[in-house]
Design a protein around this motif. Structure first.
Motif, PDB file in Angstrom:
ATOM      1  N   ASP A  12       0.820  -1.209   0.000  1.00 61.77           N
ATOM      2  CA  ASP A  12       0.000   0.000   0.000  1.00 61.77           C
ATOM      3  C   ASP A  12       0.856   1.262   0.000  1.00 61.77           C
ATOM      4  O   ASP A  12       0.442   2.293  -0.518  1.00 61.77           O
ATOM      5  N   LEU A  13       2.053   1.168   0.583  1.00 57.19           N
ATOM      6  CA  LEU A  13       2.966   2.314   0.651  1.00 57.19           C
ATOM      7  C   LEU A  13       4.390   1.829   0.431  1.00 57.19           C
ATOM      8  O   LEU A  13       4.856   0.910   1.103  1.00 57.19           O
ATOM      9  N   THR A  14       5.082   2.431  -0.524  1.00 56.74           N
ATOM     10  CA  THR A  14       6.475   2.102  -0.822  1.00 56.74           C
ATOM     11  C   THR A  14       7.262   3.402  -0.795  1.00 56.74           C
ATOM     12  O   THR A  14       6.964   4.330  -1.558  1.00 56.74           O
ATOM     13  N   THR A  15       8.271   3.482   0.090  1.00 60.88           N
ATOM     14  CA  THR A  15       9.065   4.698   0.222  1.00 60.88           C
ATOM     15  C   THR A  15      10.286   4.642  -0.692  1.00 60.88           C
ATOM     16  O   THR A  15      10.826   3.575  -0.975  1.00 60.88           O
ATOM     17  N   VAL A  16      10.703   5.832  -1.139  1.00 63.32           N
ATOM     18  CA  VAL A  16      11.865   5.966  -2.012  1.00 63.32           C
ATOM     19  C   VAL A  16      12.774   7.036  -1.426  1.00 63.32           C
ATOM     20  O   VAL A  16      12.314   8.104  -1.037  1.00 63.32           O
ATOM     21  N   GLY A  17      14.070   6.721  -1.358  1.00 68.93           N
ATOM     22  CA  GLY A  17      14.996   7.723  -0.871  1.00 68.93           C
ATOM     23  C   GLY A  17      16.399   7.208  -0.698  1.00 68.93           C
ATOM     24  O   GLY A  17      16.708   6.060  -1.020  1.00 68.93           O
ATOM     25  N   ARG A  18      17.244   8.086  -0.148  1.00 72.07           N
ATOM     26  CA  ARG A  18      18.647   7.776   0.073  1.00 72.07           C
ATOM     27  C   ARG A  18      18.863   7.169   1.452  1.00 72.07           C
ATOM     28  O   ARG A  18      19.961   6.731   1.792  1.00 72.07           O
ATOM     29  N   HIS A  19      17.821   7.131   2.272  1.00 69.29           N
ATOM     30  CA  HIS A  19      17.928   6.515   3.594  1.00 69.29           C
ATOM     31  C   HIS A  19      18.018   4.999   3.420  1.00 69.29           C
ATOM     32  O   HIS A  19      17.239   4.414   2.655  1.00 69.29           O
ATOM     33  N   PRO A  20      18.963   4.355   4.099  1.00 66.24           N
ATOM     34  CA  PRO A  20      19.147   2.902   3.923  1.00 66.24           C
ATOM     35  C   PRO A  20      17.897   2.076   4.237  1.00 66.24           C
ATOM     36  O   PRO A  20      17.775   0.954   3.760  1.00 66.24           O
ATOM     37  N   GLU A  21      16.963   2.627   4.995  1.00 67.80           N
ATOM     38  CA  GLU A  21      15.761   1.869   5.331  1.00 67.80           C
ATOM     39  C   GLU A  21      14.608   2.134   4.357  1.00 67.80           C
ATOM     40  O   GLU A  21      13.508   1.609   4.546  1.00 67.80           O
ATOM     41  N   ALA A  22      14.840   2.927   3.326  1.00 66.57           N
ATOM     42  CA  ALA A  22      13.804   3.163   2.313  1.00 66.57           C
ATOM     43  C   ALA A  22      13.508   1.852   1.594  1.00 66.57           C
ATOM     44  O   ALA A  22      14.404   1.025   1.388  1.00 66.57           O
ATOM     45  N   ASP A  23      12.254   1.668   1.217  1.00 65.01           N
ATOM     46  CA  ASP A  23      11.888   0.454   0.474  1.00 65.01           C
ATOM     47  C   ASP A  23      12.632   0.389  -0.856  1.00 65.01           C
ATOM     48  O   ASP A  23      13.072  -0.674  -1.283  1.00 65.01           O
ATOM     49  N   ILE A  24      12.762   1.539  -1.514  1.00 63.53           N
ATOM     50  CA  ILE A  24      13.557   1.648  -2.741  1.00 63.53           C
ATOM     51  C   ILE A  24      14.707   2.587  -2.421  1.00 63.53           C
ATOM     52  O   ILE A  24      14.523   3.800  -2.314  1.00 63.53           O
ATOM     53  N   PHE A  25      15.878   2.004  -2.225  1.00 67.03           N
ATOM     54  CA  PHE A  25      17.075   2.748  -1.831  1.00 67.03           C
ATOM     55  C   PHE A  25      17.810   3.201  -3.081  1.00 67.03           C
ATOM     56  O   PHE A  25      18.275   2.381  -3.877  1.00 67.03           O
ATOM     57  N   LEU A  26      17.876   4.527  -3.279  1.00 63.98           N
ATOM     58  CA  LEU A  26      18.584   5.108  -4.414  1.00 63.98           C
ATOM     59  C   LEU A  26      19.756   5.915  -3.868  1.00 63.98           C
ATOM     60  O   LEU A  26      19.581   7.010  -3.349  1.00 63.98           O
ATOM     61  N   ASP A  27      20.930   5.346  -3.976  1.00 65.73           N
ATOM     62  CA  ASP A  27      22.121   5.901  -3.350  1.00 65.73           C
ATOM     63  C   ASP A  27      22.804   6.918  -4.254  1.00 65.73           C
ATOM     64  O   ASP A  27      23.715   6.585  -5.013  1.00 65.73           O
ATOM     65  N   ASP A  28      22.335   8.161  -4.175  1.00 66.52           N
ATOM     66  CA  ASP A  28      22.926   9.247  -4.945  1.00 66.52           C
ATOM     67  C   ASP A  28      22.572  10.552  -4.245  1.00 66.52           C
ATOM     68  O   ASP A  28      21.465  10.694  -3.720  1.00 66.52           O
ATOM     69  N   VAL A  29      23.502  11.518  -4.259  1.00 71.66           N
ATOM     70  CA  VAL A  29      23.279  12.785  -3.548  1.00 71.66           C
ATOM     71  C   VAL A  29      22.133  13.605  -4.142  1.00 71.66           C
ATOM     72  O   VAL A  29      21.630  14.514  -3.486  1.00 71.66           O
ATOM     73  N   THR A  30      21.689  13.288  -5.357  1.00 70.83           N
ATOM     74  CA  THR A  30      20.559  14.020  -5.951  1.00 70.83           C
ATOM     75  C   THR A  30      19.213  13.551  -5.383  1.00 70.83           C
ATOM     76  O   THR A  30      18.181  14.130  -5.689  1.00 70.83           O
ATOM     77  N   VAL A  31      19.250  12.499  -4.580  1.00 65.67           N
ATOM     78  CA  VAL A  31      18.042  11.927  -3.978  1.00 65.67           C
ATOM     79  C   VAL A  31      18.012  12.289  -2.499  1.00 65.67           C
ATOM     80  O   VAL A  31      19.001  12.090  -1.780  1.00 65.67           O
ATOM     81  N   SER A  32      16.888  12.825  -2.029  1.00 66.71           N
ATOM     82  CA  SER A  32      16.737  13.134  -0.602  1.00 66.71           C
ATOM     83  C   SER A  32      16.597  11.841   0.195  1.00 66.71           C
ATOM     84  O   SER A  32      16.213  10.801  -0.339  1.00 66.71           O
TER      85      SER A  32
END
Length: 155
Positions: free
Chosen positions: A73-93
Motif C-alpha cells: 500500500d505504501l512504498t518509500t523511495v529515498g537515500r535513507h538505507p531503510e527506504a523500500d527503494i534505496f537510491l544511493d545518490d546525492v541528488t536523492v533526498s
C-alpha cells in the motif's frame, strides 16, 4: 486470370497483390514493448505481475535496468538505507518520495525533496501514474508498468 501474354481478358479485373494480416493483441503489445525499449525479460516480468501490483524499471541513472516491485500500500523511495527503494545518490533526498496504492492504481507523492519528483518531465507534488509513465527521482528515471491484469480491466 491473366493470359500468357500478360493481358487481362475482357470483363475480368487484374489480380490483387494486396494481403491483409491480422495480429493478436498480445503480438501488438509485444511489438509496442520492443519499440519502447523493453527487453524480453522485462516483458515477461511485466506480464507476470499480479493484480494490484506494478513494476518500476530504472532507465537512466546509476542502476540502469534495476527493477522495483510495487506490491504494498505504501512504498518509500529515498537515500535513507531503510527506504523500500534505496537510491544511493546525492541528488536523492533521504525521504524523497512515496508510491501509494489506490485500489489497483498507484500514485506518486513527493515528500518535500530538495530536487523534486517529476512525472513525465513535470515537477509534481502528487500524480496518479499511468502505464509507461516516467518518474524522475534525482538523477534516476524510472518507467512505471501497471499489472496487465489491471490494465485489461481498465483499473
Amino acid at each position: 486470370m491473366v493470359e500468357p501474354n500478360g493481358a487481362v481478358p475482357p470483363g475480368e479485373s487484374e489480380p490483387s497483390n494486396d494481403t491483409t494480416a491480422h495480429f493478436t493483441d498480445e503480438f501488438v503489445a509485444q511489438l509496442a514493448a520492443l519499440e519502447a525499449g523493453i527487453s524480453p525479460d522485462e516483458q515477461e516480468a511485466i506480464a507476470a505481475l499480479p493484480s494490484g501490483s506494478a513494476l518500476l524499471v530504472v532507465r537512466r541513472g546509476p542502476n540502469i535496468g534495476a527493477r522495483f516491485l510495487l506490491d504494498a500500500d505504501l512504498t518509500t523511495v529515498g537515500r535513507h538505507p531503510e527506504a523500500d527503494i534505496f537510491l544511493d545518490d546525492v541528488t536523492v533526498s533521504r525521504r524523497h518520495a512515496e508510491f501509494v496504492r489506490v485500489g489497483t492504481a498507484f500514485q506518486v507523492r513527493d515528500l518535500g525533496s530538495l530536487n523534486g519528483t517529476y512525472f513525465d518531465g513535470v515537477r509534481i507534488e502528487s500524480a496518479l501514474l499511468s502505464d509507461g509513465a516516467e518518474v524522475q527521482v534525482g538523477k534516476f528515471r524510472l518507467t512505471f508498468y501497471a499489472s496487465r491484469h489491471d490494465k485489461a480491466t481498465g483499473n
